[in-house]
Scaffold this motif. Sequence first.
Motif, PDB file in Angstrom:
ATOM      1  N   UNK A   1      62.110  14.079  25.520  1.00  0.00           N
ATOM      2  CA  UNK A   1      61.525  13.408  24.352  1.00  0.00           C
ATOM      3  C   UNK A   1      60.291  12.600  24.721  1.00  0.00           C
ATOM      4  N   UNK A   2      60.068  12.415  25.992  1.00  0.00           N
ATOM      5  CA  UNK A   2      58.873  11.748  26.507  1.00  0.00           C
ATOM      6  C   UNK A   2      58.677  10.379  25.887  1.00  0.00           C
ATOM      7  N   UNK A   3      59.477   9.439  26.253  1.00  0.00           N
ATOM      8  CA  UNK A   3      59.269   8.099  25.706  1.00  0.00           C
ATOM      9  C   UNK A   3      59.522   7.026  26.756  1.00  0.00           C
ATOM     10  N   UNK A   4      58.489   6.224  26.985  1.00  0.00           N
ATOM     11  CA  UNK A   4      58.587   5.118  27.930  1.00  0.00           C
ATOM     12  C   UNK A   4      57.869   3.904  27.379  1.00  0.00           C
ATOM     13  N   UNK A   5      57.792   2.864  28.168  1.00  0.00           N
ATOM     14  CA  UNK A   5      57.072   1.678  27.710  1.00  0.00           C
ATOM     15  C   UNK A   5      56.665   0.814  28.899  1.00  0.00           C
ATOM     16  N   UNK A   6      55.739  -0.092  28.604  1.00  0.00           N
ATOM     17  CA  UNK A   6      55.345  -1.073  29.606  1.00  0.00           C
ATOM     18  C   UNK A   6      55.422  -2.456  28.986  1.00  0.00           C
TER      19      UNK A   6
ATOM     20  N   UNK B   1      53.969  -5.535  24.627  1.00  0.00           N
ATOM     21  CA  UNK B   1      54.774  -4.322  24.743  1.00  0.00           C
ATOM     22  C   UNK B   1      53.925  -3.142  24.295  1.00  0.00           C
ATOM     23  N   UNK B   2      53.964  -2.048  25.058  1.00  0.00           N
ATOM     24  CA  UNK B   2      53.305  -0.822  24.609  1.00  0.00           C
ATOM     25  C   UNK B   2      54.246   0.357  24.848  1.00  0.00           C
ATOM     26  N   UNK B   3      54.372   1.208  23.828  1.00  0.00           N
ATOM     27  CA  UNK B   3      55.241   2.383  23.905  1.00  0.00           C
ATOM     28  C   UNK B   3      54.377   3.584  24.254  1.00  0.00           C
ATOM     29  N   UNK B   4      54.830   4.374  25.216  1.00  0.00           N
ATOM     30  CA  UNK B   4      54.007   5.469  25.757  1.00  0.00           C
ATOM     31  C   UNK B   4      54.797   6.770  25.820  1.00  0.00           C
ATOM     32  N   UNK B   5      54.085   7.856  26.111  1.00  0.00           N
ATOM     33  CA  UNK B   5      54.737   9.157  26.254  1.00  0.00           C
ATOM     34  C   UNK B   5      55.367   9.230  27.647  1.00  0.00           C
ATOM     35  N   UNK B   6      56.524   8.633  27.782  1.00  0.00           N
ATOM     36  CA  UNK B   6      57.192   8.560  29.075  1.00  0.00           C
ATOM     37  C   UNK B   6      56.632   7.389  29.879  1.00  0.00           C
TER      38      UNK B   6
ATOM     39  N   UNK C   1      51.482 -11.753  36.702  1.00  0.00           N
ATOM     40  CA  UNK C   1      50.848 -10.821  37.640  1.00  0.00           C
ATOM     41  C   UNK C   1      51.615  -9.495  37.758  1.00  0.00           C
ATOM     42  N   UNK C   2      52.472  -9.213  36.776  1.00  0.00           N
ATOM     43  CA  UNK C   2      53.310  -8.019  36.877  1.00  0.00           C
ATOM     44  C   UNK C   2      53.279  -7.198  35.588  1.00  0.00           C
ATOM     45  N   UNK C   3      53.214  -5.888  35.739  1.00  0.00           N
ATOM     46  CA  UNK C   3      53.494  -4.982  34.616  1.00  0.00           C
ATOM     47  C   UNK C   3      54.785  -4.245  34.958  1.00  0.00           C
ATOM     48  N   UNK C   4      55.722  -4.260  34.004  1.00  0.00           N
ATOM     49  CA  UNK C   4      57.019  -3.603  34.195  1.00  0.00           C
ATOM     50  C   UNK C   4      57.013  -2.283  33.425  1.00  0.00           C
ATOM     51  N   UNK C   5      57.478  -1.211  34.074  1.00  0.00           N
ATOM     52  CA  UNK C   5      57.563   0.095  33.416  1.00  0.00           C
ATOM     53  C   UNK C   5      59.028   0.486  33.265  1.00  0.00           C
ATOM     54  N   UNK C   6      59.346   1.004  32.085  1.00  0.00           N
ATOM     55  CA  UNK C   6      60.706   1.498  31.866  1.00  0.00           C
ATOM     56  C   UNK C   6      60.618   2.575  30.796  1.00  0.00           C
ATOM     57  N   UNK C   7      61.758   3.101  30.381  1.00  0.00           N
ATOM     58  CA  UNK C   7      61.726   4.151  29.372  1.00  0.00           C
ATOM     59  C   UNK C   7      63.113   4.675  29.083  1.00  0.00           C
ATOM     60  N   UNK C   8      63.160   5.751  28.345  1.00  0.00           N
ATOM     61  CA  UNK C   8      64.428   6.265  27.838  1.00  0.00           C
ATOM     62  C   UNK C   8      64.894   7.520  28.570  1.00  0.00           C
ATOM     63  N   UNK C   9      64.083   8.012  29.516  1.00  0.00           N
ATOM     64  CA  UNK C   9      64.384   9.297  30.142  1.00  0.00           C
ATOM     65  C   UNK C   9      65.678   9.292  30.946  1.00  0.00           C
ATOM     66  N   UNK C  10      65.870   8.278  31.753  1.00  0.00           N
ATOM     67  CA  UNK C  10      66.979   8.330  32.701  1.00  0.00           C
ATOM     68  C   UNK C  10      68.254   7.762  32.091  1.00  0.00           C
TER      69      UNK C  10
END
Lengths: 181, 405
Positions: free
Chosen positions: B259-264, B110-115, B243-252
Amino acid sequence: MSDQSDAASGEGQADTEARAELLDLLCENARYSTEDLARMTGLDADEVEAVVADLESSGVVQGYAAVVDWDRAESVTDAEHVHALVELNVTLDRETGYEDIAERLAQFPEVQALRLVSGDYDFALEVEEESMSRVSRFISEKVAPVPEITQTVTHYVMDTYKEAGHRFEETGDDDRLSVTP
Amino acid sequence: MSLDGESDREAGDGEEAEESTLTPSQRVQNTPPSGIRRFFELTEEMDDVISLGVGEPDFTAPWNAREAAIASLERGQTSYTANRGMRDLRERIAADAERWDLSYDPDEEVIVTAGASEAIDAAFRALVDPGNVVAVAEPCYVSYEPGVRFAGGETLPVPTRAEDEFELTPAVLQEAGAERADYLIYCYPNNPTGATMSVEELAPVAEFCKEHDVGVLSDEIYADLTYEGEHASIAALPEMRERTVVFNGFSKAYAMTGLRLGYALGPAGAIEAMNRVHQYTMLSAPTTAQYAAVEALDSCADEVAEMRRQYDRRRQFVLSRFDEMGVECFEATGAFYVFPEVPDPWEDAGTFAEALLEAESVAMVPGGAFGAGGNGHLRASYATGLDDLKEAMRRLERFVDEHRD
């Protein structure tokens, strides 16, 4: 036999969902038109009419009212409105229960809301009048003399910030960018 | 050339600008500004526009989340966090993902990112080599193609089709030649179409990717805004996790765009590679936002459900209205967009959108801004209050009626 009852309970479930959804929408805005309610729920306009009529006739929906900021209304209508919250303590006896006292109090047109509550007092009363003196007179002349009432504490409302889920504030402009990806 | 604005002004307009040492890179010069930009500028010039062009929620982030952010500031929690994000937050993100049958180790996967945008960019830079081909399912969010380009890769557009309800199928992948791609990126629920894909519909895409050894970058930022059935992630399918990276976050879902916060979420190797890029560029995602996100996951499920309910009502309302005015629009079941066809007699979505804006002050974004697959369509966002939606639909109906033969 079991097939039939399954079908019936399936229908019942759909009705329950429709009732809950329409009730929620009417609480949000009782002025939504039948057509808009139908568009938002996926029901037919006829179905919406039927469910709402049923909610009304069964007493689930007791009425419709506007949520008014009376401080603002004063400047455009000249009407004065003073609201007070009144705590009531009562004594009960074999012949007199909460229902009986409530029945008497609820008849006064000055009483906007009446609730039996838990805690330090028994009834919470909301009173609306044109002035503070009229509220005082109503409490001292009409409410306090009721034999079962042992104590009243009156709180005048100084300001209202939120009512029935609506915040009383300047409507905020949409500060989002007008077009974004 | 001076960077001092003052002396620039003194030089006056008439004088020839000196040769700049700050020449934009070829990479940037080859990247045109987003097609949305022009439309934004047109809209900004007008008053009283009802915009159905907004790609973010009209709700405010839940108060509990905002309050947690404020409290963290009051406590003075203003330092960096671990590169990958606060462990508390990663644990909650991993636990939350179990809703979609996804299981990831909070320490390594898990990695937390700026969006989610930063996560997607980090993935491109961490996984794509010069010459690698990234297949992009279109129409799509505007940043995939430039992101791949910035990373030195090549993109291969995979136009999805209105007759497939804008879903990915092995047929459209094949037609685009995606078997030669190293990666496939897509977004479901989709911006701009509102299309979603069920687990049954994802399965053949997974088979295609396995057969042709294509890595998957699955943008699931709108996962919580799924209105019919449950959201499904391709990473939950057999042999797809590695074989997959999933992207999601808190924006929507949480209305926390600013607040610019997402994760993979992904296998340890990929996340480690992304963290290498992330630690040298972002260092760590905004700390205040991370505290808000912890609280969001702990206590804001009801608010998310309520926002979803509001969006769903508006979705049904807008779809009904398009149907009533005879404008073709497939039944979008996710995100907060519908993607109607350009009404007759127009053929070009851009011309229609400009005429509509001019005549009725209603803004909708031409579908072509989201890739070739979007031509002939318009994106209408229903992240707008019902009163405005009603008025926008009324004006649109009037406009369409006036120009009908």
